[in-house]
Design an enzyme around this catalytic site. Structure first.
Site, PDB file in Angstrom:
ATOM      1  N   VAL A  84      74.819  -1.649  21.120  1.00 50.94           N
ATOM      2  CA  VAL A  84      74.611  -3.037  20.704  1.00 50.94           C
ATOM      3  C   VAL A  84      75.092  -3.991  21.804  1.00 50.94           C
ATOM      4  O   VAL A  84      74.407  -4.965  22.152  1.00 50.94           O
ATOM      5  CB  VAL A  84      75.348  -3.327  19.381  1.00 50.94           C
ATOM      6  CG1 VAL A  84      75.339  -4.832  19.080  1.00 50.94           C
ATOM      7  CG2 VAL A  84      74.701  -2.561  18.236  1.00 50.94           C
ATOM      8  N   ALA A 137      72.660  -4.101  24.670  1.00 52.38           N
ATOM      9  CA  ALA A 137      71.453  -4.865  24.351  1.00 52.38           C
ATOM     10  C   ALA A 137      71.739  -6.354  24.218  1.00 52.38           C
ATOM     11  O   ALA A 137      70.920  -7.201  24.587  1.00 52.38           O
ATOM     12  CB  ALA A 137      70.841  -4.337  23.055  1.00 52.38           C
ATOM     13  N   GLU A 138      72.906  -6.691  23.704  1.00 52.72           N
ATOM     14  CA  GLU A 138      73.234  -8.089  23.448  1.00 52.72           C
ATOM     15  C   GLU A 138      73.627  -8.858  24.713  1.00 52.72           C
ATOM     16  O   GLU A 138      73.168  -9.975  24.941  1.00 52.72           O
ATOM     17  CB  GLU A 138      74.386  -8.173  22.435  1.00 52.72           C
ATOM     18  CG  GLU A 138      74.011  -7.791  21.021  1.00 52.72           C
ATOM     19  CD  GLU A 138      73.164  -8.867  20.342  1.00 52.72           C
ATOM     20  OE1 GLU A 138      73.030  -9.969  20.903  1.00 52.72           O
ATOM     21  OE2 GLU A 138      72.629  -8.586  19.262  1.00 52.72           O
ATOM     22  N   SER A 139      74.514  -8.263  25.495  1.00 50.31           N
ATOM     23  CA  SER A 139      75.074  -9.023  26.627  1.00 50.31           C
ATOM     24  C   SER A 139      75.088  -8.269  27.943  1.00 50.31           C
ATOM     25  O   SER A 139      75.479  -8.848  28.971  1.00 50.31           O
ATOM     26  CB  SER A 139      76.511  -9.425  26.297  1.00 50.31           C
ATOM     27  OG  SER A 139      77.330  -8.258  26.212  1.00 50.31           O
ATOM     28  N   TYR A 142      64.321  -5.505  20.258  1.00 49.46           N
ATOM     29  CA  TYR A 142      65.781  -5.367  20.221  1.00 49.46           C
ATOM     30  C   TYR A 142      66.177  -4.114  19.442  1.00 49.46           C
ATOM     31  O   TYR A 142      67.001  -3.310  19.914  1.00 49.46           O
ATOM     32  CB  TYR A 142      66.384  -6.608  19.569  1.00 49.46           C
ATOM     33  CG  TYR A 142      67.870  -6.481  19.275  1.00 49.46           C
ATOM     34  CD1 TYR A 142      68.823  -6.710  20.270  1.00 49.46           C
ATOM     35  CD2 TYR A 142      68.309  -6.131  18.004  1.00 49.46           C
ATOM     36  CE1 TYR A 142      70.181  -6.588  19.995  1.00 49.46           C
ATOM     37  CE2 TYR A 142      69.667  -6.006  17.719  1.00 49.46           C
ATOM     38  CZ  TYR A 142      70.590  -6.229  18.714  1.00 49.46           C
ATOM     39  OH  TYR A 142      71.931  -6.103  18.451  1.00 49.46           O
TER      40      TYR A 142
END
Length: 216
Positions: free
Chosen positions: A103, A106-108, A193
């Site tokens: 996560v 993928a997020e940052s 995502y």
């Protein structure tokens, strides 16, 4: 270092004990480290501890060296890594560390100071409102961000009965969108995502499996 003998020796022995420890060398070469010395007549007591002492003739003392006070430096606390933080939060919420890592990637991309165009912040890209609800005071502090993001993911997994796709979609697009479409909403960004996180998660699991097989 100071070599003492004769009257000078007696005067120093009669002086109040210093705070620093003293290294005492006798005429026969024996040495003692003492915390203090007491003189009675021509005898001297070398206190090895506050209560235990050795009593000898003062004339046997050949050398007294004042030792500096021992300073016990506080050991620096080990710096927690991102992995440590994920492990801690994952254990608290029973969420696989590899999922958290996927996560975050993928997020940052692992950027602590990342800010999205919508205002999401930090490693797990928490929106200000969500961060406040989760008790995160500073989303740019990795430990707080990961703790908050993990707690939020835990809430979503519970809400969607451990359906990972729905939970990830809700993490990206919000629970309202998932509830409206009864699943992953038809948003290109959200679908990509969810796919990206799951592929990364599976890759990590396969990598771990390969390592374990190679270790046998």
């Amino acid at each position: 270092m100071k070599i003492l003998s004769g009257i000078g020796l007696v005067v120093l022995l009669a002086a109040p004990a210093a705070r620093a420890a003293e290294h005492v060398t006798l005429t026969d070469g024996s040495t003692f480290d003492c915390v203090r010395r007491d003189v009675t007549g021509d005898m001297v007591r070398l206190y090895l501890t506050a209560e235990n002492y050795v009593e000898i003739a003062a004339k046997r003392v050949a050398l007294v060296e004042m030792m500096p006070d021992l300073v016990v430096l506080e050991q620096p606390k080990p710096v927690a890594t991102i992995g440590d933080m994920m492990a801690k939060s994952g254990a608290e919420h029973r969420i696989d560390v590899d999922l958290l890592a996927s996560v975050i990637k993928a997020e940052s991309g692992g950027q602590v100071k990342a800010v999205s165009r919508t205002g999401a912040r930090g490693l797990m890209q928490l929106m200000p409102g969500t961060a406040t609800e989760l008790g995160v005071k500073d989303a740019f502090v990795p430990e707080q961000n990961i703790a908050g993001g993990t707690a939020y993911l835990d809430q979503l997994l519970t809400r969607y009965k451990d359906d990972l796709q729905k939970a990830l979609a809700a993490y990206n697009a919000g629970p309202g969108a998932v509830d409206k479409y009864h699943g992953v909403p038809p948003f290109r960004e959200t679908r990509e995502y969810v796919t990206r996180v799951i592929l990364e998660y599976n890759r990590r699991k396969m990598e771990l499996k390969t390592k374990l097989l190679a270790a046998r």
